[in-house]
Write a protein that holds these residues in place. Structure first.
Motif, PDB file in Angstrom:
ATOM      1  N   THR A  74      25.530  94.896  11.162  1.00  0.00           N
ATOM      2  CA  THR A  74      26.286  96.031  10.621  1.00  0.00           C
ATOM      3  C   THR A  74      27.777  95.723  10.589  1.00  0.00           C
ATOM      4  O   THR A  74      28.472  96.006   9.610  1.00  0.00           O
ATOM      5  N   LEU A  75      28.246  95.153  11.690  1.00  0.00           N
ATOM      6  CA  LEU A  75      29.657  94.763  11.768  1.00  0.00           C
ATOM      7  C   LEU A  75      30.003  93.781  10.647  1.00  0.00           C
ATOM      8  O   LEU A  75      31.014  93.938   9.950  1.00  0.00           O
ATOM      9  N   VAL A  76      29.178  92.782  10.455  1.00  0.00           N
ATOM     10  CA  VAL A  76      29.402  91.776   9.418  1.00  0.00           C
ATOM     11  C   VAL A  76      29.373  92.414   8.040  1.00  0.00           C
ATOM     12  O   VAL A  76      30.208  92.111   7.171  1.00  0.00           O
ATOM     13  N   LYS A  77      28.430  93.295   7.818  1.00  0.00           N
ATOM     14  CA  LYS A  77      28.309  93.943   6.501  1.00  0.00           C
ATOM     15  C   LYS A  77      29.557  94.754   6.168  1.00  0.00           C
ATOM     16  O   LYS A  77      30.092  94.670   5.056  1.00  0.00           O
ATOM     17  N   LEU A  78      30.027  95.537   7.128  1.00  0.00           N
ATOM     18  CA  LEU A  78      31.156  96.417   6.848  1.00  0.00           C
ATOM     19  C   LEU A  78      32.475  95.650   6.723  1.00  0.00           C
ATOM     20  O   LEU A  78      33.371  96.091   6.002  1.00  0.00           O
ATOM     21  N   THR A  79      32.590  94.535   7.421  1.00  0.00           N
ATOM     22  CA  THR A  79      33.853  93.797   7.368  1.00  0.00           C
ATOM     23  C   THR A  79      33.886  92.776   6.240  1.00  0.00           C
ATOM     24  O   THR A  79      34.889  92.641   5.540  1.00  0.00           O
ATOM     25  N   THR A  80      32.787  92.047   6.054  1.00  0.00           N
ATOM     26  CA  THR A  80      32.779  90.955   5.084  1.00  0.00           C
ATOM     27  C   THR A  80      32.015  91.265   3.811  1.00  0.00           C
ATOM     28  O   THR A  80      32.197  90.582   2.797  1.00  0.00           O
ATOM     29  N   GLY A  81      31.122  92.249   3.889  1.00  0.00           N
ATOM     30  CA  GLY A  81      30.275  92.544   2.731  1.00  0.00           C
ATOM     31  C   GLY A  81      28.997  91.735   2.701  1.00  0.00           C
ATOM     32  O   GLY A  81      28.160  91.906   1.798  1.00  0.00           O
ATOM     33  N   TYR A  82      28.791  90.851   3.674  1.00  0.00           N
ATOM     34  CA  TYR A  82      27.580  90.024   3.698  1.00  0.00           C
ATOM     35  C   TYR A  82      26.412  90.829   4.235  1.00  0.00           C
ATOM     36  O   TYR A  82      26.496  91.435   5.306  1.00  0.00           O
ATOM     37  N   GLU A  83      25.285  90.825   3.492  1.00  0.00           N
ATOM     38  CA  GLU A  83      24.083  91.538   3.932  1.00  0.00           C
ATOM     39  C   GLU A  83      22.857  90.820   3.372  1.00  0.00           C
ATOM     40  O   GLU A  83      22.681  90.698   2.166  1.00  0.00           O
ATOM     41  N   GLU A  84      22.053  90.324   4.280  1.00  0.00           N
ATOM     42  CA  GLU A  84      20.787  89.692   3.902  1.00  0.00           C
ATOM     43  C   GLU A  84      19.751  90.012   4.962  1.00  0.00           C
ATOM     44  O   GLU A  84      20.057  90.061   6.160  1.00  0.00           O
ATOM     45  N   ALA A  85      18.499  90.238   4.522  1.00  0.00           N
ATOM     46  CA  ALA A  85      17.421  90.510   5.471  1.00  0.00           C
ATOM     47  C   ALA A  85      17.210  89.302   6.379  1.00  0.00           C
ATOM     48  O   ALA A  85      16.970  89.440   7.582  1.00  0.00           O
ATOM     49  N   ASP A  86      17.281  88.121   5.804  1.00  0.00           N
ATOM     50  CA  ASP A  86      17.153  86.884   6.563  1.00  0.00           C
ATOM     51  C   ASP A  86      18.544  86.368   6.873  1.00  0.00           C
ATOM     52  O   ASP A  86      19.109  85.571   6.124  1.00  0.00           O
ATOM     53  N   PHE A  87      19.105  86.823   7.994  1.00  0.00           N
ATOM     54  CA  PHE A  87      20.486  86.509   8.345  1.00  0.00           C
ATOM     55  C   PHE A  87      20.676  85.006   8.507  1.00  0.00           C
ATOM     56  O   PHE A  87      19.874  84.322   9.145  1.00  0.00           O
ATOM     57  N   SER A  88      21.759  84.474   7.912  1.00  0.00           N
ATOM     58  CA  SER A  88      22.044  83.041   7.991  1.00  0.00           C
ATOM     59  C   SER A  88      23.525  82.843   8.222  1.00  0.00           C
ATOM     60  O   SER A  88      24.357  83.329   7.454  1.00  0.00           O
ATOM     61  N   LEU A  89      23.865  82.118   9.301  1.00  0.00           N
ATOM     62  CA  LEU A  89      25.276  81.837   9.581  1.00  0.00           C
ATOM     63  C   LEU A  89      25.889  80.986   8.488  1.00  0.00           C
ATOM     64  O   LEU A  89      27.054  81.171   8.113  1.00  0.00           O
ATOM     65  N   GLU A  90      25.119  80.016   7.963  1.00  0.00           N
ATOM     66  CA  GLU A  90      25.641  79.158   6.897  1.00  0.00           C
ATOM     67  C   GLU A  90      25.995  79.969   5.663  1.00  0.00           C
ATOM     68  O   GLU A  90      27.055  79.788   5.050  1.00  0.00           O
ATOM     69  N   ARG A  91      25.119  80.903   5.290  1.00  0.00           N
ATOM     70  CA  ARG A  91      25.397  81.715   4.105  1.00  0.00           C
ATOM     71  C   ARG A  91      26.509  82.723   4.379  1.00  0.00           C
ATOM     72  O   ARG A  91      27.265  83.083   3.479  1.00  0.00           O
ATOM     73  N   LEU A  92      26.611  83.178   5.636  1.00  0.00           N
ATOM     74  CA  LEU A  92      27.709  84.068   6.001  1.00  0.00           C
ATOM     75  C   LEU A  92      29.051  83.357   5.804  1.00  0.00           C
ATOM     76  O   LEU A  92      29.983  83.919   5.223  1.00  0.00           O
ATOM     77  N   VAL A  93      29.154  82.128   6.281  1.00  0.00           N
ATOM     78  CA  VAL A  93      30.395  81.377   6.143  1.00  0.00           C
ATOM     79  C   VAL A  93      30.741  81.177   4.675  1.00  0.00           C
ATOM     80  O   VAL A  93      31.890  81.373   4.250  1.00  0.00           O
TER      81      VAL A  93
END
Length: 859
Positions: free
Chosen positions: A197-216
């Motif tokens: 949730t924190l990542v979604k609200l700050t960066t806009g990244y949202e995936e069911a299969d969370f991936s640090l590589e894709r987040l970066v």
């Protein structure tokens, strides 16, 4: 805690002295989990009544406490959650009563300093697993005390991930840095969903299969979108709405660990083939993009392609280099940009002299060279200085392109500048050199001692640097003018022919007659009948002035200060010999640029030594000869084989030969005669014309001298006079002699910001000159606590134009995505990176609506 411990603590609490003006004690015992509800019958306290709240007896309880028994001590047991203040019948009593809790959560809250924040009890209980460990509690307590549910959860996350601060960006950064280890720690304590949730609200990244590589990748692409049009990022996953947070995040990452960001960014650009994508972006639209290293590579490719196609505009090249100088990753490819900068200067020189060189008087060509043409030699040297760095630390994506550009530079310098200038010079100077062996209207190197040393009233230091040609001495003059308090000038004298060390060194000594003499198969140069090689020079100087000495820099450099000073004590004439350029450049075609840099450093150190240790004020910097240099190997048509009768050949070099006049003839269609009448011997000199080399076994062809090209023949004389701070001259003209950094000013008058992305205009107050030095300024915004609230931009204030409109800069700033108080001051800081000036702080107001930082992520 068991019931016996509870009773003990309650007894202690009621036995404590009452506060002033209190006649009894009321303690509210909160037990929301009803852990002790079935043990109340075991509670027996002296002089204390137990009152149990049921949720429906509030009115009765209030009556008992305030009307029926106003002087009795009470323990009020509350087995339910605390009601909201508006619904609390007993709020007024609670305000002057005391509180007691005996559950594990309460104990934890006391340990953590959270007893005043009952609203956090539920969140603490939800995270009971985390708080069971003393080590985790210790980590938790290192952060500022949380006061809200949001800050409490962020603090737990920070403790689990090892973040530096309990802030969203720091927690995300810690998870990225530590990878799966940190993320699994969040999973283990059921905080992965909140982190998502924190990542979604700050960066806009949202995936069911969370991936640090894709987040970066998402963060870096979103940061890029802040300064690049969406059309160039089409098909990639990013969030333009969250670009500010992502840009701030990337900026902070760069500030604190640029190397790890560099590697990560390279991985992302390779995965998404961003270099190919950016190659389709117009150059102008790439200049503000800084996140990915490949942007620099693409920009450089485009510039080098323009140069290769003869489409480059010098002004545009310099504008692009200037725009990128302060960007991220510039230092990784700074040498390539340095090459571009020098090409721009060379192209501008070419456009200014596009008609070629057609001067008809040798002394006029000489003047033009010493005032203007020499610059091309400097640009070429600086180009190859940068090029050598490119070769030593190559960027393989740019390697072929820079080599193609170097071939263009070689053609521009060798086939245009050297060829056309030397053709003009050879044609105009040949007659005087043939008949007189010198130029009639140019000062001679042979007169150096007579013109400068002999007339001096005070002690004179002469620093002779082997092969320091005119353009190098010109750079030395400019640097000394900025770095010392001095009167300094430079001009060129004509070197003696042939322009080689033994002749040039002899010419700088006091002399009446100079001539070569063959001894044991070698040629040595005689001065007034005495050998002039190194071990004999001091004797020749002493014959003219007994208070003379000779020093070698390589030898005195390692001596102590006292030992050096003792060597010049009582001396009136001190010659200091220095050799770097000539020694290193003959057999390594790549060595010359670095040797020149080291020479400039050495000569400035010698200057400090003379001023500070020897109390010297008058220094002459000069050289024995110059040199002709090309990095590319000379073409075969510029090399000739000699066919000379060895019986009549005294000496032969790459650019000259000395023959007896009874030589039986020489092929003068190749070699040009140069009179050696000054030798008082029956000799004749010949020089290879223009840039032609004479083939000679065992010698390099790139770095040569001995001939009569301007680069070889123009010997610099730098006159340096140190101005002491206690002299009348200094006191009268202090502003003239004191060297200061150029100052930077703000052009904009508005002092209130309404947007997070905005431009500001600055100007360089003074032009860089002899006593005004270039400065790199860092510029940013901070709050009253000196906490950074924007990105950091830089201005390299190195403009030398007298027109102030040419000394203006526009910067784009980005404020951090956080809340700003429009009633508090913020400051624009202009900081001199050298530390020579105190930072300038200009007060601003920031009036921007609440940003992402104000949202509660977890409610």
């Amino acid at each position: 805690m068991d019931i016996e411990q509870v009773i003990t603590e309650l007894n202690q609490k009621f036995s404590m002295p009452l506060p002033e003006f209190y006649s009894r004690r009321i303690v509210f015992w909160y037990d929301e989990d009803k852990d002790f509800e079935d043990k109340l019958d075991q509670i027996h306290l002296d002089n204390v009544e137990l009152l149990v709240l049921t949720g429906s007896n509030n009115f009765e309880a209030k009556k008992i406490l305030t009307r029926d028994k106003p002087d009795t001590n009470f323990l009020v047991y509350c087995p339910m959650a605390t009601p909201a203040p508006d619904d609390d019948w007993l709020l007024d009593i609670k305000l002057y009563s005391e509180e007691f809790r005996a559950d594990l959560t309460s104990i934890l809250m006391r340990e953590l300093g959270l007893t005043n924040f009952n609203s956090l009890r539920k969140t603490i209980k939800e995270n009971n697993k985390f708080f069971k460990s003393k080590d985790r509690r210790t980590k938790f307590k290192r952060f500022a005390t949380p006061t809200t549910r949001r800050s409490l959860i962020l603090t737990i996350m920070a403790a689990l991930t090892g973040a530096k601060e309990a802030q969203p960006s720091e927690i995300i950064q810690a998870v990225i840095n530590k990878g799966n280890t940190a993320y699994q720690a969040l999973v283990s304590y059921q905080l992965d969903a909140k982190f998502a949730t924190l990542v979604k609200l700050t960066t806009g990244y949202e995936e069911a299969d969370f991936s640090l590589e894709r987040l970066v990748a998402h963060i870096l692409l979103s940061a890029t979108s802040k300064f690049m049009s969406d059309k160039y990022l089409e098909g990639l996953k990013y969030s333009a709405l969250n670009s500010s947070f992502c840009y701030d995040f990337t900026f902070e990452w760069f500030r604190h660990d640029s190397e790890s960001l560099y590697k990560v960014a390279q991985g992302v650009e390779a995965q998404y083939q961003l270099a190919n994508r950016f190659r389709a972006v117009p150059l102008a639209d790439l200049l503000d993009t800084t996140v990915f290293p490949c942007v620099n590579e693409v920009i450089l490719e485009k510039l080098m392609s323009e140069i290769d196609a003869d489409l480059a505009d010098p002004d545009r090249l310099e504008e692009v280099v200037e725009a990128r100088q302060t960007s991220a990753w510039y230092e990784k490819v700074s040498s390539y940009y340095g090459c571009i900068s020098q090409v721009a200067k060379m192209l501008r020189f070419k456009s200014q002299h596009n008609g070629g060189f057609h001067v008809t008087e040798p002394e006029v060509i000489w003047k033009e060279y010493t005032e203007d043409y020499y610059r091309m030699d400097t640009y070429y040297r600086h180009y190859h200085n940068n090029y050598q760095h490119c070769l030593k630390n190559p960027n393989m994506d740019l390697d072929d392109a820079v080599k193609k550009m170097t071939a263009k530079v070689e053609g521009l310098y060798t086939n245009w500048f050297l060829r056309e200038l030397s053709e003009n010079w050879t044609k105009m100077s040949s007659e005087e050199l043939d008949k007189k062996g010198r130029l009639l209207k140019v000062e001679q190197q042979r007169s150096f001692y007579q013109n400068y040393v002999e007339p001096a009233n005070n002690r004179v230091f002469v620093v002779i640097s082997d092969a320091m040609r005119y353009e190098v001495a010109k750079e030395l003059t400019e640097q000394l003018a900025q770095e010392t308090r001095s009167q300094i000038s430079i001009h060129g004298v004509e070197g003696i022919f042939p322009t080689v060390t033994k002749f040039g060194m002899a010419a700088l000594l006091p002399n009446e007659v100079i001539y070569p003499e063959e001894t044991g198969g070698n040629v040595r140069v005689m001065v007034d009948g005495q050998p002039s090689d190194a071990q004999h020079r001091e004797a020749i100087l002493e014959a003219a002035n007994p208070a003379s000495c000779v020093l070698k820099y390589d030898e005195i450099r390692d001596l102590t200060r006292d030992k050096r000073s003792s060597l010049v004590k009582g001396m009136k004439v001190v010659y200091i010999y220095h050799d770097q350029i000539d020694k290193r450049s003959h057999h390594d075609k790549a060595a010359m640029p670095a040797a020149v840099d080291d020479t400039l450093t050495d000569l400035k150190n010698i200057t400090k030594m003379i001023i500070n240790e020897f109390s010297g004020t008058t220094i002459y910097f000069t050289s024995d000869h110059g040199f002709l240099y090309t990095y590319s190997d000379p073409e075969e048509n510029t090399k000739i084989s000699h066919d000379l009768d060895s019986d009549y050949t005294l000496e032969i070099g790459n650019r000259y030969t000395i023959q007896s006049k009874n030589n039986g003839g020489i092929d003068s269609s190749f070699l040009k005669p140069v009179s050696m009448a000054y030798t008082c011997r029956d000799l004749q000199g010949y020089t290879a014309p223009e840039t032609i080399r004479i083939k000679k076994s065992g010698s390099g062809m790139n770095f040569v001298h001995g001939g009569t090209s301007l680069q070889e023949l123009v010997v610099p004389v730098v006159e340096f006079h140190h101005v002491r701070s206690d002299t009348k001259e200094y006191l009268r003209n202090q502003e003239k002699y004191d060297t200061k950094p150029v100052e930077l000013g703000l052009l904009d008058t508005n002092r209130e910001l309404h947007n997070k992305i905005f431009n500001m205009n600055f100007y360089q107050k003074d032009a860089v000159s002899a006593n005004r030095t270039a400065v790199t300024y860092s510029i940013y915004f901070e709050d009253s606590n000196k906490e950074l609230v924007s990105d950091i931009q830089q201005i390299i204030a190195d403009k030398s134009s007298e027109d102030i409109t040419d000394r203006q800069f526009k910067l784009a700033f980005s404020l951090k995505d956080q809340a700003y108080d429009n009633l508090k001051p913020y400051y624009l800081v202009i900081k001199d990176e050298s530390g020579l000036q105190a930072p300038i702080r200009i007060e601003f107001r920031i009036n921007i609506p609440m940003s992402m930082d104000g949202f509660n992520f977890f409610d």
